[in-house]
Motif scaffolding. Sequence first.
Motif, PDB file in Angstrom:
ATOM      1  N   ARG A  42     -21.770 -49.810  19.345  1.00 31.58           N
ATOM      2  CA  ARG A  42     -21.622 -48.597  20.397  1.00 31.58           C
ATOM      3  C   ARG A  42     -21.679 -47.537  19.699  1.00 31.58           C
ATOM      4  NH1 ARG A  42     -16.709 -48.172  24.955  1.00 31.58           N
ATOM      5  NH2 ARG A  42     -17.681 -46.467  26.013  1.00 31.58           N
ATOM      6  N   LEU A  43     -22.024 -46.533  20.553  1.00 35.45           N
ATOM      7  CA  LEU A  43     -22.172 -45.146  20.098  1.00 35.45           C
ATOM      8  C   LEU A  43     -20.974 -44.339  20.695  1.00 35.45           C
ATOM      9  CD1 LEU A  43     -25.848 -44.427  20.666  1.00 35.45           C
ATOM     10  CD2 LEU A  43     -24.707 -44.876  18.286  1.00 35.45           C
ATOM     11  N   ARG A  44     -20.425 -43.410  19.750  1.00 32.76           N
ATOM     12  CA  ARG A  44     -19.152 -42.586  20.329  1.00 32.76           C
ATOM     13  C   ARG A  44     -19.558 -41.223  19.926  1.00 32.76           C
ATOM     14  NH1 ARG A  44     -15.028 -46.563  22.030  1.00 32.76           N
ATOM     15  NH2 ARG A  44     -15.511 -48.554  21.016  1.00 32.76           N
ATOM     16  N   ILE A  45     -18.921 -40.296  20.676  1.00 40.40           N
ATOM     17  CA  ILE A  45     -18.889 -38.761  20.190  1.00 40.40           C
ATOM     18  C   ILE A  45     -17.547 -38.734  19.581  1.00 40.40           C
ATOM     19  CG2 ILE A  45     -18.972 -36.585  21.017  1.00 40.40           C
ATOM     20  CD1 ILE A  45     -21.401 -38.516  21.627  1.00 40.40           C
ATOM     21  N   LEU A  46     -17.518 -38.014  18.334  1.00 41.02           N
ATOM     22  CA  LEU A  46     -16.138 -38.014  17.470  1.00 41.02           C
ATOM     23  C   LEU A  46     -16.135 -36.672  16.689  1.00 41.02           C
ATOM     24  CD1 LEU A  46     -17.389 -41.386  15.535  1.00 41.02           C
ATOM     25  CD2 LEU A  46     -15.356 -41.355  17.349  1.00 41.02           C
ATOM     26  N   ALA A  47     -14.863 -36.598  16.186  1.00 44.43           N
ATOM     27  CA  ALA A  47     -14.568 -34.992  15.499  1.00 44.43           C
ATOM     28  C   ALA A  47     -13.505 -35.496  14.767  1.00 44.43           C
ATOM     29  CB  ALA A  47     -14.467 -34.043  16.473  1.00 44.43           C
ATOM     30  N   SER A  48     -13.126 -34.612  13.850  1.00 41.59           N
ATOM     31  CA  SER A  48     -11.974 -34.787  13.076  1.00 41.59           C
ATOM     32  C   SER A  48     -10.765 -34.033  13.601  1.00 41.59           C
ATOM     33  CB  SER A  48     -12.164 -34.249  11.447  1.00 41.59           C
ATOM     34  OG  SER A  48     -12.126 -33.124  11.598  1.00 41.59           O
ATOM     35  N   PRO A  49      -9.602 -34.526  13.129  1.00 41.36           N
ATOM     36  CA  PRO A  49      -8.359 -33.857  13.925  1.00 41.36           C
ATOM     37  C   PRO A  49      -8.263 -32.326  13.427  1.00 41.36           C
ATOM     38  CG  PRO A  49      -7.461 -35.890  12.765  1.00 41.36           C
ATOM     39  CD  PRO A  49      -9.127 -35.549  12.378  1.00 41.36           C
ATOM     40  N   GLU A  50      -8.862 -32.062  12.249  1.00 42.10           N
ATOM     41  CA  GLU A  50      -8.984 -30.585  11.617  1.00 42.10           C
ATOM     42  C   GLU A  50     -10.038 -29.769  12.506  1.00 42.10           C
ATOM     43  OE1 GLU A  50      -7.370 -33.134   8.501  1.00 42.10           O
ATOM     44  OE2 GLU A  50      -9.207 -33.535   9.896  1.00 42.10           O
ATOM     45  N   TYR A  51     -10.955 -30.380  12.891  1.00 44.17           N
ATOM     46  CA  TYR A  51     -11.915 -29.798  13.742  1.00 44.17           C
ATOM     47  C   TYR A  51     -11.359 -29.416  15.093  1.00 44.17           C
ATOM     48  CZ  TYR A  51     -15.965 -28.194  16.335  1.00 44.17           C
ATOM     49  OH  TYR A  51     -17.002 -27.455  17.324  1.00 44.17           O
ATOM     50  N   ILE A  52     -10.798 -30.230  15.666  1.00 48.98           N
ATOM     51  CA  ILE A  52     -10.170 -30.184  17.222  1.00 48.98           C
ATOM     52  C   ILE A  52      -8.851 -29.167  16.999  1.00 48.98           C
ATOM     53  CG2 ILE A  52      -8.591 -31.528  18.817  1.00 48.98           C
ATOM     54  CD1 ILE A  52     -10.431 -33.905  18.045  1.00 48.98           C
ATOM     55  N   ALA A  53      -8.291 -29.124  15.832  1.00 49.80           N
ATOM     56  CA  ALA A  53      -7.114 -28.093  15.649  1.00 49.80           C
ATOM     57  C   ALA A  53      -7.597 -26.456  15.583  1.00 49.80           C
ATOM     58  CB  ALA A  53      -6.100 -28.449  14.370  1.00 49.80           C
ATOM     59  N   ARG A  54      -8.764 -26.466  14.978  1.00 48.22           N
ATOM     60  CA  ARG A  54      -9.508 -25.172  14.917  1.00 48.22           C
ATOM     61  C   ARG A  54     -10.184 -24.796  16.110  1.00 48.22           C
ATOM     62  NH1 ARG A  54     -12.977 -25.206   9.879  1.00 48.22           N
ATOM     63  NH2 ARG A  54     -13.289 -23.133  10.682  1.00 48.22           N
ATOM     64  N   PHE A  55     -10.966 -25.597  16.774  1.00 49.75           N
ATOM     65  CA  PHE A  55     -11.717 -25.369  17.698  1.00 49.75           C
ATOM     66  C   PHE A  55     -11.525 -25.890  19.222  1.00 49.75           C
ATOM     67  CE2 PHE A  55     -14.052 -25.158  13.809  1.00 49.75           C
ATOM     68  CZ  PHE A  55     -14.568 -23.700  13.612  1.00 49.75           C
ATOM     69  N   GLY A  56     -10.656 -26.870  19.202  1.00 48.41           N
ATOM     70  CA  GLY A  56     -10.200 -27.296  20.551  1.00 48.41           C
ATOM     71  C   GLY A  56     -11.336 -28.582  20.757  1.00 48.41           C
ATOM     72  N   ALA A  57     -10.858 -29.478  21.550  1.00 49.61           N
ATOM     73  CA  ALA A  57     -11.654 -30.613  22.080  1.00 49.61           C
ATOM     74  C   ALA A  57     -12.472 -30.330  23.561  1.00 49.61           C
ATOM     75  CB  ALA A  57     -10.787 -31.833  22.325  1.00 49.61           C
ATOM     76  N   PRO A  58     -13.620 -30.270  23.662  1.00 44.02           N
ATOM     77  CA  PRO A  58     -14.148 -30.250  24.925  1.00 44.02           C
ATOM     78  C   PRO A  58     -13.728 -30.942  25.881  1.00 44.02           C
ATOM     79  CG  PRO A  58     -15.867 -31.484  23.393  1.00 44.02           C
ATOM     80  CD  PRO A  58     -14.599 -30.910  22.610  1.00 44.02           C
ATOM     81  N   GLN A  59     -13.463 -30.474  27.111  1.00 44.77           N
ATOM     82  CA  GLN A  59     -13.054 -31.267  28.033  1.00 44.77           C
ATOM     83  C   GLN A  59     -14.135 -31.808  29.134  1.00 44.77           C
ATOM     84  OE1 GLN A  59      -9.970 -32.016  28.348  1.00 44.77           O
ATOM     85  NE2 GLN A  59      -9.708 -31.198  26.333  1.00 44.77           N
ATOM     86  N   ARG A  60     -15.155 -31.185  29.087  1.00 43.97           N
ATOM     87  CA  ARG A  60     -16.548 -31.402  29.881  1.00 43.97           C
ATOM     88  C   ARG A  60     -17.689 -31.412  29.000  1.00 43.97           C
ATOM     89  NH1 ARG A  60     -18.201 -27.906  33.298  1.00 43.97           N
ATOM     90  NH2 ARG A  60     -17.430 -26.002  32.309  1.00 43.97           N
ATOM     91  N   VAL A  61     -18.808 -32.224  29.325  1.00 44.45           N
ATOM     92  CA  VAL A  61     -19.900 -32.225  28.565  1.00 44.45           C
ATOM     93  C   VAL A  61     -20.537 -30.908  28.224  1.00 44.45           C
ATOM     94  CG1 VAL A  61     -22.233 -33.291  28.493  1.00 44.45           C
ATOM     95  CG2 VAL A  61     -20.320 -34.646  29.289  1.00 44.45           C
TER      96      VAL A  61
END
Length: 298
Positions: free
Chosen positions: A163-182
């Motif tokens: 399966r394919l998933r969209i991923l990011a590290s906790p460090e990236y999310i902490a700096r730039f936030g997680a996208p809520q919409r595509v």
Amino acid sequence: MKITLEELLAFTSVVDSGSITSAAEQLGQTTSGISRALSRLEKKLNTTLLRRTTRRLELTEEGQSFLSHAREIINAVENAEEQMALCRQTPAGRLRVNAAAPFMEHVIVPLVAGFRQRFPQIELELNTDNQIIDLLEKRTDIAIRIGALRDSTIHARLLGASRLRILASPEYIARFGAPQRVEELNQHCLLGFTQPESLNLWPLRTPQAEHFAITPTLAASSGETLRQLALRGAGIVQLADFMTREDRREGRLIALLAEETLDVRQPINAVYYRNTQLATRITCFLDYVSANIDVQTL
């Protein structure tokens, strides 16, 4: 009805080679013998399988339908013969296996020690290549291919799907936030492939389509390179589960846009040319991988 294996081989060989003459040479028979075998088969089935013209042979609709059954029967017989050969002898010799570097590292390498213990006389040669290779040119016995197969002239064995998933590290999310919409992905650093372009179509549902075409902010030819970049907080990436299982379990990578992500799985096939001298080694390797591969990894 009593259709014979000889008749099935004559039929499939004519289809594969394109002519009765070529099939006869391939099977070491006469053209008249192949022609008679085809005639007997059509008589037993009470249908026309091939239209014969002055220039070529064409499959009828019935012939196309029967062809897949004929191949299944021949493959089943060949596999049974190979299994019996395995019971009579200890497989030995060199076996060259090629795979993309990430699959080799994350899936094949962990199985090597057990395989070597089970089949100590098989000499494994492991090569990596991120592009689709020519098996004959690269002197390769088995190639692991991820994605849809295009070459129908070689044998293939499905090992699984990832399966394919969209991923990011906790460090990236902490700096730039997680996208809520595509659509918000366009505001982020996206990690993608240099080629093929199809790998930059992410399985995300949008109002317009069931995929999202990205323009990579940072591109690489290797999935493992993209994984390492993502682990270091360089951006958001799409990767297959077989590469990221431990990363997700340990929290090093986090799945994003889970509700918008479609359940898209890349097929993983082992492809090879059937070679009598290599058959036992190929069968041993593929049987071992299939029996020991962790389906959850894929």
